[in-house]
Design a protein around this motif. Structure first.
Motif, PDB file in Angstrom:
ATOM      1  N   MET A 181       0.831  -1.208   0.000  1.00 13.83           N
ATOM      2  CA  MET A 181       0.000   0.000   0.000  1.00 13.83           C
ATOM      3  C   MET A 181       0.862   1.253   0.000  1.00 13.83           C
ATOM      4  O   MET A 181       0.595   2.226  -0.719  1.00 13.83           O
ATOM      5  N   ILE A 182       1.930   1.236   0.798  1.00 16.02           N
ATOM      6  CA  ILE A 182       2.830   2.391   0.845  1.00 16.02           C
ATOM      7  C   ILE A 182       3.526   2.568  -0.497  1.00 16.02           C
ATOM      8  O   ILE A 182       3.675   3.698  -0.996  1.00 16.02           O
ATOM      9  N   MET A 183       3.961   1.471  -1.108  1.00 15.20           N
ATOM     10  CA  MET A 183       4.614   1.555  -2.415  1.00 15.20           C
ATOM     11  C   MET A 183       3.670   2.147  -3.448  1.00 15.20           C
ATOM     12  O   MET A 183       4.053   2.989  -4.268  1.00 15.20           O
ATOM     13  N   HIS A 184       2.428   1.731  -3.416  1.00 13.18           N
ATOM     14  CA  HIS A 184       1.428   2.243  -4.357  1.00 13.18           C
ATOM     15  C   HIS A 184       1.270   3.754  -4.187  1.00 13.18           C
ATOM     16  O   HIS A 184       1.187   4.491  -5.173  1.00 13.18           O
ATOM     17  N   ARG A 185       1.230   4.210  -2.941  1.00 15.24           N
ATOM     18  CA  ARG A 185       1.085   5.648  -2.677  1.00 15.24           C
ATOM     19  C   ARG A 185       2.322   6.416  -3.118  1.00 15.24           C
ATOM     20  O   ARG A 185       2.224   7.507  -3.684  1.00 15.24           O
ATOM     21  N   LYS A 186       3.514   5.853  -2.850  1.00 14.51           N
ATOM     22  CA  LYS A 186       4.753   6.516  -3.248  1.00 14.51           C
ATOM     23  C   LYS A 186       4.797   6.728  -4.755  1.00 14.51           C
ATOM     24  O   LYS A 186       5.226   7.782  -5.244  1.00 14.51           O
ATOM     25  N   ALA A 187       4.387   5.724  -5.498  1.00 23.90           N
ATOM     26  CA  ALA A 187       4.434   5.816  -6.959  1.00 23.90           C
ATOM     27  C   ALA A 187       3.491   6.883  -7.496  1.00 23.90           C
ATOM     28  O   ALA A 187       3.684   7.388  -8.604  1.00 23.90           O
ATOM     29  N   ASN A 188       2.491   7.250  -6.716  1.00 23.80           N
ATOM     30  CA  ASN A 188       1.512   8.243  -7.161  1.00 23.80           C
ATOM     31  C   ASN A 188       1.765   9.633  -6.590  1.00 23.80           C
ATOM     32  O   ASN A 188       0.970  10.545  -6.805  1.00 23.80           O
ATOM     33  N   LYS A 189       2.888   9.819  -5.862  1.00 22.86           N
ATOM     34  CA  LYS A 189       3.209  11.132  -5.283  1.00 22.86           C
ATOM     35  C   LYS A 189       4.051  11.926  -6.271  1.00 22.86           C
ATOM     36  O   LYS A 189       5.249  11.709  -6.395  1.00 22.86           O
ATOM     37  N   VAL A 190       3.412  12.847  -6.972  1.00 20.88           N
ATOM     38  CA  VAL A 190       4.113  13.596  -8.015  1.00 20.88           C
ATOM     39  C   VAL A 190       5.142  14.560  -7.439  1.00 20.88           C
ATOM     40  O   VAL A 190       6.065  14.970  -8.135  1.00 20.88           O
ATOM     41  N   GLU A 191       5.019  14.919  -6.141  1.00 22.89           N
ATOM     42  CA  GLU A 191       5.959  15.881  -5.575  1.00 22.89           C
ATOM     43  C   GLU A 191       7.251  15.226  -5.128  1.00 22.89           C
ATOM     44  O   GLU A 191       8.173  15.912  -4.698  1.00 22.89           O
ATOM     45  N   ASP A 192       7.343  13.910  -5.197  1.00 27.15           N
ATOM     46  CA  ASP A 192       8.554  13.212  -4.778  1.00 27.15           C
ATOM     47  C   ASP A 192       9.570  13.267  -5.919  1.00 27.15           C
ATOM     48  O   ASP A 192       9.501  12.514  -6.880  1.00 27.15           O
ATOM     49  N   ASN A 193      10.531  14.196  -5.848  1.00 25.44           N
ATOM     50  CA  ASN A 193      11.469  14.422  -6.942  1.00 25.44           C
ATOM     51  C   ASN A 193      12.302  13.197  -7.290  1.00 25.44           C
ATOM     52  O   ASN A 193      12.616  12.946  -8.443  1.00 25.44           O
ATOM     53  N   LEU A 194      12.667  12.423  -6.260  1.00 22.07           N
ATOM     54  CA  LEU A 194      13.502  11.253  -6.491  1.00 22.07           C
ATOM     55  C   LEU A 194      12.791  10.217  -7.342  1.00 22.07           C
ATOM     56  O   LEU A 194      13.411   9.513  -8.135  1.00 22.07           O
ATOM     57  N   LEU A 195      11.483  10.141  -7.215  1.00 20.45           N
ATOM     58  CA  LEU A 195      10.721   9.117  -7.911  1.00 20.45           C
ATOM     59  C   LEU A 195       9.704   9.716  -8.872  1.00 20.45           C
ATOM     60  O   LEU A 195       8.695   9.099  -9.180  1.00 20.45           O
TER      61      LEU A 195
END
Length: 271
Positions: A181-195
């Motif tokens: 669930m956390i991975m899914h959310r991380k992939a959808n966070k457009v403000e995360d510059n690293l990803l």
């Protein structure tokens, strides 16, 4: 082994509704959510008393122990508590100042001081005296955080410190479903510059991701690092997707990324 140390600052004062949403968004940690919701209820009751014309004396900040492995959400919960204490009038700031136990004492300036404890990097006596003085001074909330072994080993030799803590939060290891669930959310966070630029295809459901994590990552590695594993896994998956010239990360690419990311940490930790 502590991995991340930072200071969190905010430009806009939080509202209770925003903090309640942050609590709702926490992945896993059901008992801690209940503890946080109890604090929210007390703040709500105090606000209602004030609205009714009663005088409400702000509570004093209290000090806590966070017991849990790396990547279980201790820093996130510290930030939420900082906001709750600020909204309750117990703290003058909701900044969370994070330090490694063996570093020089940092001034939390009326906010939360999060002290990460590692059995290999003990706090020197001078820093410990400064931390105890800050606890007794009463304007800062101090949180000692670490795994059970590190904290147990440290506290049994420091009774003067231990008796100053009023609450204990237990952070259990995240399940494969939690990690997915956390991975899914991380992939959808457009403000995360690293990803940035990540997109998962339709087959990359949380259920499918959880199955892959369970299959290709050893339990002891997940227990040791929890959510700290995920960024590297997504980076490895994105590398493969970019090499193939694809727009979205496929379930196959994600599976390879999860396996490669896990192997990187296994090598670093000599596992």
């Amino acid at each position: 082994m502590s991995l991340v140390f930072c200071e969190s600052y905010y430009e806009v004062d939080p509202t209770l509704e925003e903090v309640k949403q942050e609590i709702c968004n926490l992945v896993g940690l059901p008992e801690i959510k209940t503890q946080l919701e109890t604090i929210v209820e007390k703040i709500t009751d105090a606000s209602e008393y004030e609205s009714g014309g009663f005088t409400v004396i702000p509570p004093k900040p209290f000090h806590m122990v966070f017991v849990g492995n790396n990547g279980t959400g201790k820093s996130i919960v510290a930030q939420i508590l900082g906001k709750l204490f600020y909204l309750a009038g117990a703290l003058t700031s909701y900044t969370v100042t994070e330090m490694q136990g063996n570093q020089k004492m940092k001034n939390a300036e009326g906010g939360v001081l999060l002290v990460n404890i590692d059995e290999e990097d003990p706090i020197n006596s001078k820093t410990l005296e400064e931390i105890i003085a800050a606890m007794d001074e009463g304007s800062t909330s101090v949180i000692f955080a670490g795994n059970h072994k590190a904290l147990n080993q440290y506290m049994k030799f420091n009774n003067e410190l231990y008796k100053r803590f009023s609450a204990r939060f237990q952070f259990d290891d995240l399940t494969c479903e939690d990690l997915a669930m956390i991975m899914h959310r991380k992939a959808n966070k457009v403000e995360d510059n690293l990803l940035c630029g990540l997109e998962l295809d339709a087959l990359c459901s949380a259920e499918n991701i959880a199955q892959i994590i369970a299959q290709v990552t050893p339990e002891n590695l997940r227990s040791m690092l929890n959510a700290h594993l995920l960024d590297q896994m997504l980076i490895e998956a994105k590398k493969l997707t970019d090499e193939l010239g694809e727009n979205a990360i496929s379930l196959r690419d994600l599976g390879i990324g999860i396996e490669k990311g896990a192997q990187i940490y296994k090598n670093l930790l000599n596992m």
